[in-house]
Write an enzyme that holds these catalytic residues in place. Structure first.
Site, short mmCIF file in Angstrom:
data_model
loop_
_atom_site.label_atom_id
_atom_site.label_comp_id
_atom_site.label_asym_id
_atom_site.label_seq_id
_atom_site.Cartn_x
_atom_site.Cartn_y
_atom_site.Cartn_z
N GLY A 164 0.85 -1.19 0.00
CA GLY A 164 0.00 0.00 0.00
C GLY A 164 0.88 1.24 0.00
CG MET A 192 5.11 6.36 1.84
SD MET A 192 6.29 7.70 1.81
CE MET A 192 6.72 7.86 3.54
CB SER A 220 -1.43 2.29 3.69
OG SER A 220 -0.29 1.49 3.52
CE LYS A 252 4.01 0.32 3.05
NZ LYS A 252 3.43 1.69 3.20
CD GLU A 260 9.85 1.28 4.59
OE1 GLU A 260 9.63 1.38 3.37
OE2 GLU A 260 9.25 1.96 5.44
CD GLN A 277 9.62 0.17 -0.03
OE1 GLN A 277 8.97 -0.75 0.45
NE2 GLN A 277 9.99 1.23 0.69
P1 ADP Z 1 3.23 2.61 6.65
O1 ADP Z 1 4.19 1.59 7.17
O2 ADP Z 1 2.25 2.04 5.65
O3 ADP Z 1 3.90 3.84 6.10
P2 ADP Z 1 2.59 2.95 9.45
O4 ADP Z 1 2.14 1.60 9.89
O5 ADP Z 1 4.00 3.34 9.80
O6 ADP Z 1 2.34 3.11 7.87
O7 ADP Z 1 1.66 4.10 10.05
C1 ADP Z 1 0.27 4.07 10.00
C2 ADP Z 1 -0.22 5.19 10.90
O8 ADP Z 1 0.08 6.44 10.31
C3 ADP Z 1 -1.71 5.25 11.10
O9 ADP Z 1 -2.16 4.38 12.12
C4 ADP Z 1 -1.93 6.70 11.51
O10 ADP Z 1 -1.74 6.86 12.91
C5 ADP Z 1 -0.77 7.42 10.85
N1 ADP Z 1 -1.16 8.29 9.73
C6 ADP Z 1 -0.66 9.52 9.48
N2 ADP Z 1 -1.18 10.05 8.36
C7 ADP Z 1 -2.03 9.15 7.85
C8 ADP Z 1 -2.88 9.11 6.68
N3 ADP Z 1 -2.93 10.11 5.81
N4 ADP Z 1 -3.63 8.00 6.49
C9 ADP Z 1 -3.59 6.99 7.37
N5 ADP Z 1 -2.82 6.96 8.48
C10 ADP Z 1 -2.05 8.03 8.73
MG MG Z 2 6.26 1.45 7.13
#
Ligand code: ADP
Ligand code: MG
Length: 213
Positions: free
Chosen positions: A29, A31, A33, A35, A106, A108
């Site tokens: 997904g 950033m 999202s 993950k 990460e 990717q």
């Molecule tokens: P990823 O690894 O996909 O980048 P993370 O698991 O690190 O995501 O972080 C998810 C968290 O980011 C969510 O639970 C929320 O607290 C926060 N967040 C900040 N901005 C957003 C956004 N635009 N949409 C969804 N979550 C967000």
């Molecule tokens: Mg992440």
């Protein structure tokens, strides 16, 4: 012969008893999202089931602490930073007890050999959980992710919240930084957008190549 398998609870690491149920799960997904959160959730459940686990992350990811994987929610677990997929294999070989769950965040950012490495581990009975961006900031499939997605038994596509519309976002739009595919950053550099908002936002970057179609 009677089938003694119990029904499979989706995503439940408790079904993976460490008896050699190797498989590949991919969490992808844009950033923000969730993950990393989802990866940490699955690893924690595996640990509750007393399964030996290790989380790897690539040295390219220089955010946060180098000895732990941290979500944007500040959730964290210890991790091992490696340069390459080969280093994952070497690290696992050096362990004295067998590791049954290998998580990779990460994904990717890893080299082209990562999918083959994951498949090899799964063939040997390891449960591999890999999280990564499916698309880069131009909307193009990211590095080794397409092959990893194809090899995976199970794929979970997560969505962030679109910063323009509040709807589910599938794209990571770069709002600052250069044109390199790898440009490490946070909210200062990337915002999640829906397809429509992403198309609009990309029109405002006339100097760049259009996304893959
Ligand atoms: P990823 O690894 O996909 O980048 P993370 O698991 O690190 O995501 O972080 C998810 C968290 O980011 C969510 O639970 C929320 O607290 C926060 N967040 C900040 N901005 C957003 C956004 N635009 N949409 C969804 N979550 C967000
Ligand atoms: Mg992440």
């Amino acid at each position: 012969m009677t089938n003694l398998m119990v029904p499979h609870e989706e995503h439940s690491p408790l079904q993976h008893t460490g008896l050699g149920e190797g498989r590949i799960e991919v969490i992808c997904g844009p950033m923000f999202s969730g993950k990393t959160e989802e990866l940490l959730r699955r690893v924690r459940r595996a640990q509750i089931a007393h399964q030996p686990t290790i989380i790897f992350k690539p040295s390219k990811d220089t955010r946060y602490n180098k000895d732990q994987v941290t979500s944007h929610d500040a959730n964290a677990l210890p991790s091992v930073t490696v340069q390459s997929s080969e280093a994952i294999v070497a690290y696992l070989r050096a362990q004295t007890k067998p590791i049954t769950v290998v998580a990779i965040d990460e994904a990717q950012f890893f080299d082209a050999d990562l999918p083959r490495t994951c498949a090899h581990l799964a063939d040997q009975g390891v449960r591999v959980i890999a999280a990564g961006l499916d698309l880069d900031f131009k909307g193009i499939p990211f590095g080794c992710m397409p092959e990893l997605l194809a090899l995976a038994e199970e794929v979970t596509k997560l969505h962030a919240v679109c910063m323009e519309t509040g709807r589910p976002a599938h794209f990571s739009h770069r709002i600052a930084g250069g044109d390199n595919t790898v440009e490490i950053g946070e909210k200062d550099r990337y915002i999640p957008l829906t397809r429509q908002a992403f198309v609009e936002a990309r029109k405002q970057n006339p100097g760049e190549e259009p996304s893959a179609s």
